[in-house]
Design a protein around this motif. Sequence first.
Motif, PDB file in Angstrom:
ATOM      1  N   GLU A   1       0.808  -1.221   0.000  1.00 40.09           N
ATOM      2  CA  GLU A   1       0.000   0.000   0.000  1.00 40.09           C
ATOM      3  C   GLU A   1       0.845   1.277   0.000  1.00 40.09           C
ATOM      4  OE1 GLU A   1      -2.733  -0.149   3.212  1.00 40.09           O
ATOM      5  OE2 GLU A   1      -3.825  -1.895   2.438  1.00 40.09           O
ATOM      6  N   GLU A   2       2.122   1.153   0.356  1.00 39.83           N
ATOM      7  CA  GLU A   2       2.976   2.336   0.434  1.00 39.83           C
ATOM      8  C   GLU A   2       3.406   2.840  -0.939  1.00 39.83           C
ATOM      9  OE1 GLU A   2       3.560   3.907   3.283  1.00 39.83           O
ATOM     10  OE2 GLU A   2       2.258   2.411   4.224  1.00 39.83           O
ATOM     11  N   MET A   3       3.442   1.931  -1.949  1.00 40.85           N
ATOM     12  CA  MET A   3       3.928   2.307  -3.273  1.00 40.85           C
ATOM     13  C   MET A   3       2.810   2.982  -4.062  1.00 40.85           C
ATOM     14  SD  MET A   3       4.179   1.712  -6.711  1.00 40.85           S
ATOM     15  CE  MET A   3       5.355   1.872  -8.017  1.00 40.85           C
ATOM     16  N   LEU A   4       2.937   4.289  -4.299  1.00 36.98           N
ATOM     17  CA  LEU A   4       1.969   5.042  -5.077  1.00 36.98           C
ATOM     18  C   LEU A   4       2.696   6.202  -5.746  1.00 36.98           C
ATOM     19  CD1 LEU A   4      -1.630   5.969  -4.050  1.00 36.98           C
ATOM     20  CD2 LEU A   4      -0.140   7.707  -5.029  1.00 36.98           C
ATOM     21  N   TYR A   5       2.604   6.259  -7.064  1.00 36.40           N
ATOM     22  CA  TYR A   5       3.314   7.301  -7.810  1.00 36.40           C
ATOM     23  C   TYR A   5       2.381   7.876  -8.867  1.00 36.40           C
ATOM     24  CZ  TYR A   5       6.574   9.525 -11.074  1.00 36.40           C
ATOM     25  OH  TYR A   5       7.211  10.419 -11.905  1.00 36.40           O
ATOM     26  N   GLU A   6       2.207   9.197  -8.852  1.00 37.09           N
ATOM     27  CA  GLU A   6       1.392   9.852  -9.867  1.00 37.09           C
ATOM     28  C   GLU A   6       2.291  10.531 -10.885  1.00 37.09           C
ATOM     29  OE1 GLU A   6      -2.492  12.704 -10.542  1.00 37.09           O
ATOM     30  OE2 GLU A   6      -1.741  12.358  -8.513  1.00 37.09           O
ATOM     31  N   SER A   7       2.112  10.153 -12.142  1.00 34.08           N
ATOM     32  CA  SER A   7       2.875  10.767 -13.222  1.00 34.08           C
ATOM     33  C   SER A   7       2.408  12.197 -13.450  1.00 34.08           C
ATOM     34  CB  SER A   7       2.712   9.953 -14.506  1.00 34.08           C
ATOM     35  OG  SER A   7       3.257  10.638 -15.621  1.00 34.08           O
ATOM     36  N   GLY A   8       3.320  13.033 -13.873  1.00 33.62           N
ATOM     37  CA  GLY A   8       2.962  14.401 -14.214  1.00 33.62           C
ATOM     38  C   GLY A   8       2.414  14.514 -15.624  1.00 33.62           C
ATOM     39  N   ALA A   9       2.514  13.429 -16.395  1.00 27.55           N
ATOM     40  CA  ALA A   9       2.070  13.450 -17.794  1.00 27.55           C
ATOM     41  C   ALA A   9       0.582  13.128 -17.898  1.00 27.55           C
ATOM     42  CB  ALA A   9       2.871  12.445 -18.605  1.00 27.55           C
ATOM     43  N   HIS A  10      -0.049  13.685 -18.925  1.00 25.42           N
ATOM     44  CA  HIS A  10      -1.430  13.361 -19.253  1.00 25.42           C
ATOM     45  C   HIS A  10      -1.456  12.721 -20.632  1.00 25.42           C
ATOM     46  CE1 HIS A  10      -2.852  16.788 -16.379  1.00 25.42           C
ATOM     47  NE2 HIS A  10      -2.445  15.713 -15.743  1.00 25.42           N
ATOM     48  N   ILE A  11      -2.294  11.708 -20.786  1.00 26.27           N
ATOM     49  CA  ILE A  11      -2.319  10.956 -22.038  1.00 26.27           C
ATOM     50  C   ILE A  11      -3.719  10.966 -22.631  1.00 26.27           C
ATOM     51  CG2 ILE A  11      -0.455   9.437 -21.277  1.00 26.27           C
ATOM     52  CD1 ILE A  11      -2.644   7.287 -20.771  1.00 26.27           C
ATOM     53  N   ALA A  12      -3.819  10.603 -23.917  1.00 22.63           N
ATOM     54  CA  ALA A  12      -5.122  10.383 -24.538  1.00 22.63           C
ATOM     55  C   ALA A  12      -5.712   9.099 -23.939  1.00 22.63           C
ATOM     56  CB  ALA A  12      -4.969  10.249 -26.047  1.00 22.63           C
ATOM     57  N   CYS A  13      -6.941   9.164 -23.476  1.00 28.98           N
ATOM     58  CA  CYS A  13      -7.538   8.029 -22.766  1.00 28.98           C
ATOM     59  C   CYS A  13      -7.695   6.794 -23.650  1.00 28.98           C
ATOM     60  CB  CYS A  13      -8.893   8.422 -22.194  1.00 28.98           C
ATOM     61  SG  CYS A  13      -8.815   9.679 -20.893  1.00 28.98           S
ATOM     62  N   ARG A  14      -7.727   6.966 -24.958  1.00 32.90           N
ATOM     63  CA  ARG A  14      -7.889   5.814 -25.842  1.00 32.90           C
ATOM     64  C   ARG A  14      -6.633   4.942 -25.888  1.00 32.90           C
ATOM     65  NH1 ARG A  14      -6.755  10.089 -29.251  1.00 32.90           N
ATOM     66  NH2 ARG A  14      -5.088   9.758 -30.784  1.00 32.90           N
ATOM     67  N   ASN A  15      -5.497   5.486 -25.446  1.00 35.57           N
ATOM     68  CA  ASN A  15      -4.243   4.738 -25.478  1.00 35.57           C
ATOM     69  C   ASN A  15      -3.956   4.103 -24.126  1.00 35.57           C
ATOM     70  OD1 ASN A  15      -3.888   5.577 -28.136  1.00 35.57           O
ATOM     71  ND2 ASN A  15      -2.740   7.409 -27.515  1.00 35.57           N
ATOM     72  N   SER A  16      -3.253   2.966 -24.147  1.00 38.00           N
ATOM     73  CA  SER A  16      -2.961   2.221 -22.921  1.00 38.00           C
ATOM     74  C   SER A  16      -1.462   2.004 -22.790  1.00 38.00           C
ATOM     75  CB  SER A  16      -3.672   0.864 -22.949  1.00 38.00           C
ATOM     76  OG  SER A  16      -5.059   1.025 -23.111  1.00 38.00           O
ATOM     77  N   GLY A  17      -0.918   2.388 -21.653  1.00 39.95           N
ATOM     78  CA  GLY A  17       0.503   2.204 -21.400  1.00 39.95           C
ATOM     79  C   GLY A  17       0.793   0.896 -20.694  1.00 39.95           C
ATOM     80  N   GLY A  18       1.920   0.844 -19.989  1.00 39.72           N
ATOM     81  CA  GLY A  18       2.310  -0.371 -19.290  1.00 39.72           C
ATOM     82  C   GLY A  18       3.243  -0.055 -18.141  1.00 39.72           C
ATOM     83  N   ILE A  19       3.491  -1.066 -17.315  1.00 37.92           N
ATOM     84  CA  ILE A  19       4.369  -0.908 -16.162  1.00 37.92           C
ATOM     85  C   ILE A  19       5.287  -2.113 -16.068  1.00 37.92           C
ATOM     86  CG2 ILE A  19       2.657  -1.915 -14.574  1.00 37.92           C
ATOM     87  CD1 ILE A  19       3.681   0.153 -12.462  1.00 37.92           C
ATOM     88  N   ALA A  20       6.538  -1.879 -15.692  1.00 33.38           N
ATOM     89  CA  ALA A  20       7.535  -2.942 -15.591  1.00 33.38           C
ATOM     90  C   ALA A  20       7.194  -3.886 -14.445  1.00 33.38           C
ATOM     91  CB  ALA A  20       8.920  -2.338 -15.386  1.00 33.38           C
ATOM     92  N   PRO A  21       7.650  -5.148 -14.510  1.00 30.99           N
ATOM     93  CA  PRO A  21       7.328  -6.117 -13.454  1.00 30.99           C
ATOM     94  C   PRO A  21       7.922  -5.790 -12.093  1.00 30.99           C
ATOM     95  CG  PRO A  21       8.805  -7.090 -15.090  1.00 30.99           C
ATOM     96  CD  PRO A  21       8.337  -5.799 -15.648  1.00 30.99           C
ATOM     97  N   ASP A  22       8.924  -4.892 -12.032  1.00 31.12           N
ATOM     98  CA  ASP A  22       9.451  -4.451 -10.737  1.00 31.12           C
ATOM     99  C   ASP A  22       8.808  -3.145 -10.275  1.00 31.12           C
ATOM    100  OD1 ASP A  22      10.593  -2.591 -12.424  1.00 31.12           O
ATOM    101  OD2 ASP A  22      12.667  -3.133 -11.979  1.00 31.12           O
TER     102      ASP A  22
END
Length: 377
Positions: A144-165
């Motif tokens: 629960e301690e790990m939480l990070y908000e990006s400063g970037a805004h994206i088009a909602c139709r696109n989907s990003g990803g996150i590394a396994p670590d």
Amino acid sequence: MTKTRLYQSQVICFILIFIISCRSKHETFLEEVNDFVNLQKYDKALQIIQDKLESKRDSDEVISITKPRRERHLRMSQDRNRIVWSEDSKLIFRDIPNPLVKTQKLPEAPYEFRIASNAEYSLVSFRLKNTKGCRMLAISMLDEEMLYESGAHIACRNSGGIAPDGKTIYYFIDENLYKEKTSNPKKPIKIIDSAKIIPPYPKLRNKFSLIPINQHFLLVTGVAGSYNVYFFNTKSETLELLTKEIVSPKAFYAHGKSVFMIGGKIGNWLLREVDYTNPGKPKINTGFSITLREVEPWKLTTKNDFLSFYNNTIFSWGPMLPRKEFPLLCERAWGVGRDHIIYENKIGELVLANMAYSEEDWKVLELYKQVKKQSNQ
């Protein structure tokens, strides 16, 4: 009564007699069905049997009793032994074999979320007010301690990803691919220029998404039944084209070493396997023909066997095998690891079930088919 209807009624009665002789605990249920069949009230008999097929078995495990206000979205780890699903403003993690359950509360209901290949981290997007864009939040499903908000805004139709670590997120801005460490200071870095990510129809409003495979991703871009698929190597930060003949951006994991995608053309679908067992660029085969019923294929442990859900029915099938329906009716279903099924029932529960159905269960399904045939005449 016509000879055909008389014969079908006799077949139904024979099935009922067989089940009653095997197990007495369903006698009341079967006698009630038999009474309606004898009165030719097939719709009422059908409803009773349908209720039976929709009910939970003693071996089924209800993993969520909550009926969310919004439709659930369910994601899987690449071995399909871990799942993450949304329930309004919550994301819930479940390790199926252990079992381990973790719930993460979000500030609001997400627009979308994508998980890492091991399902331990999630990149969540939330629609911005008064705009068409989305903001992103990277969270750990276990901590629960790990939480990070990006400063970037994206088009909602696109989907990003996150590394396994969980240390890096990837996303698209103006069709360019960026990476960003999930630690301060916030520093987005463009790693792939849009000139190298070419959709089938560049002048259209295309979608861009990432599908995690091990430490890397498949990058899918396109729109309206025409997509190109690239292999994105996160270590070298390079892009290689895999195929130009994919009709859906969806992907269906096998058992951690490959993923299936739908190729061909609309109405002439091919199920194609992307094998990433070996290091380096994955291999994609030519595939084999499938029908509309089979466009959501979940690989079973038996060779060449798949599980699919269509029109409230779950069935197994293979390229050279007939379909085999299971004695279960539900609203939605997914095939997960170790040949288990997760399904959503009418009252909104999420249920984990094995595929070990009894002879009695199969007879009830056969009875359902026979009565349904009578009801439709």
